[in-house]
Design an enzyme around this catalytic site. Sequence first.
Site, mmCIF file in Angstrom:
data_model
loop_
_atom_site.group_PDB
_atom_site.id
_atom_site.type_symbol
_atom_site.label_atom_id
_atom_site.label_comp_id
_atom_site.label_asym_id
_atom_site.label_seq_id
_atom_site.Cartn_x
_atom_site.Cartn_y
_atom_site.Cartn_z
ATOM 1 N N ASP A 92 40.041 -22.166 -37.242
ATOM 2 C CA ASP A 92 39.319 -22.309 -35.987
ATOM 3 C C ASP A 92 39.424 -21.005 -35.210
ATOM 4 O OD1 ASP A 92 41.883 -22.267 -34.987
ATOM 5 O OD2 ASP A 92 41.906 -24.362 -34.398
ATOM 6 N N ASP A 272 37.474 -32.475 -39.883
ATOM 7 C CA ASP A 272 38.913 -32.247 -39.794
ATOM 8 C C ASP A 272 39.443 -33.075 -38.649
ATOM 9 O OD1 ASP A 272 40.150 -30.296 -37.385
ATOM 10 O OD2 ASP A 272 37.971 -30.301 -37.556
ATOM 11 N N CYS A 310 45.930 -48.582 -53.364
ATOM 12 C CA CYS A 310 46.133 -47.136 -53.275
ATOM 13 C C CYS A 310 46.968 -46.617 -54.441
ATOM 14 C CB CYS A 310 46.810 -46.797 -51.943
ATOM 15 S SG CYS A 310 47.052 -45.031 -51.670
ATOM 16 N N CYS A 312 48.401 -43.399 -54.284
ATOM 17 C CA CYS A 312 49.182 -42.250 -53.819
ATOM 18 C C CYS A 312 50.648 -42.413 -54.212
ATOM 19 C CB CYS A 312 49.053 -42.087 -52.295
ATOM 20 S SG CYS A 312 50.081 -43.211 -51.317
ATOM 21 N N CYS A 315 52.498 -45.300 -52.482
ATOM 22 C CA CYS A 315 52.132 -46.652 -52.890
ATOM 23 C C CYS A 315 52.335 -46.929 -54.378
ATOM 24 C CB CYS A 315 50.669 -46.927 -52.533
ATOM 25 S SG CYS A 315 50.346 -47.004 -50.763
ATOM 26 N N HIS A 354 50.407 -40.761 -47.779
ATOM 27 C CA HIS A 354 49.502 -41.903 -47.920
ATOM 28 C C HIS A 354 48.241 -41.735 -47.080
ATOM 29 C CE1 HIS A 354 47.788 -45.884 -48.089
ATOM 30 N NE2 HIS A 354 47.684 -45.794 -46.770
#
Length: 390
Positions: A92, A272, A310, A312, A315, A354
């Site tokens: 940015d 974002d 999930c 990930c 999980c 997660h």
Amino acid sequence: MLQFDLLATDPSSHARRGRLTLNHGVVQTPIFMPVGTYGTVKGVMPRSLTEMGAQIILGNTFHLWMRPGLDVVKGFGGLHAFEQWDKPILTDSGGFQVWSLGAMRKITEEGVHFRSPVNGDKLFMSPEVSMQIQTVLNSDIAMQLDECTPYETNGQRTTESEARKSMEMSRRWAARSKAEFERLENPNALFGIVQGGMYEHLRQESLDALVEMDFPGYAVGGVSVGEPKEEMLRIMAHTPHRLPANKPRYLMGVGTPEDLVEGVAQGVDMFDCVMPTRNARNGTIFTRYGDLKIRNARHREDHRPLDTTCTCHACAGTSGVAWDDGGREGFSRAYLHHLERCGEMLGPMLTTIHNLHYYLQLMQEMRDALDAGRFAQFRAQFKSDRARGV
């Protein structure tokens, strides 16, 4: 270098599927970009970001200028080597952070005079300075310096006159940013930022002027700055799809999973937001079936993962297999509840993994739906699932 290829569009909305080629790699859009303010996504190793599907991350021009300083980053040839991330980076401009300093800064036509929040030094940020900093950072996408138009000033909604004055200065700063970016022969890409507050006709004026300047890509700024959700959705419905179809469109600082799906439906390619990481550190978890507060007592003895669908690490562990009510390697809600209650740092690390995985998987599912021509069905199923509850 920037090349944007439009691969598919959705007839039921403004949603689109694209491919963005940058100096450090290819980004499939629509995409969510994890925020790495100080050159790191808090609590997440670069390898984990890659494994969860991150294609591009953010760096913060203002904060990296303050610490570690340009001399340090320049010694590494830019942010990529400094933070060990070999994929694209967007930075940015520093405008939002300077605006957030409030009484510590003074905005003029030339730029912003302010005192460093780190050591109190007197500093000056202008469009030219922002471009010089971002050139040292060597980010694949740099952003013009703009003035973030607030929704309210001193408790009063920003007037049309105030929004116009701010938008017109951002427009002049856009031209200065582009001129300095080109003077520096920066080999990367610079995006212009549409401003105009909550006034559609000002947004259109800003958009038209920026398109005439012919930036490689465009962002919609000045949303998620305290306005009611319906106001944000109104601007989201107005502006993105009016930007050039052959260039990437970025909605800055947004938002919830619902915001991402709605944003894609309105023609946004890039997002974002600190929400998935910040909320994870505060114990708020995003799942396919709604949000949960892991600190709540009802999770104390719960054997289920955060999200049964999930894959990930939090999980599913290293297996990458979703929970099937049988053998599993992931962490239970009970364990994560325990970590949160004890203040153990592993807790927010796992919940951050997660939440980011969920956001990135959501974007992948939208790309898949657009590829298959079934975005409308995906959108309806998403709303149904999120309303079901955890």
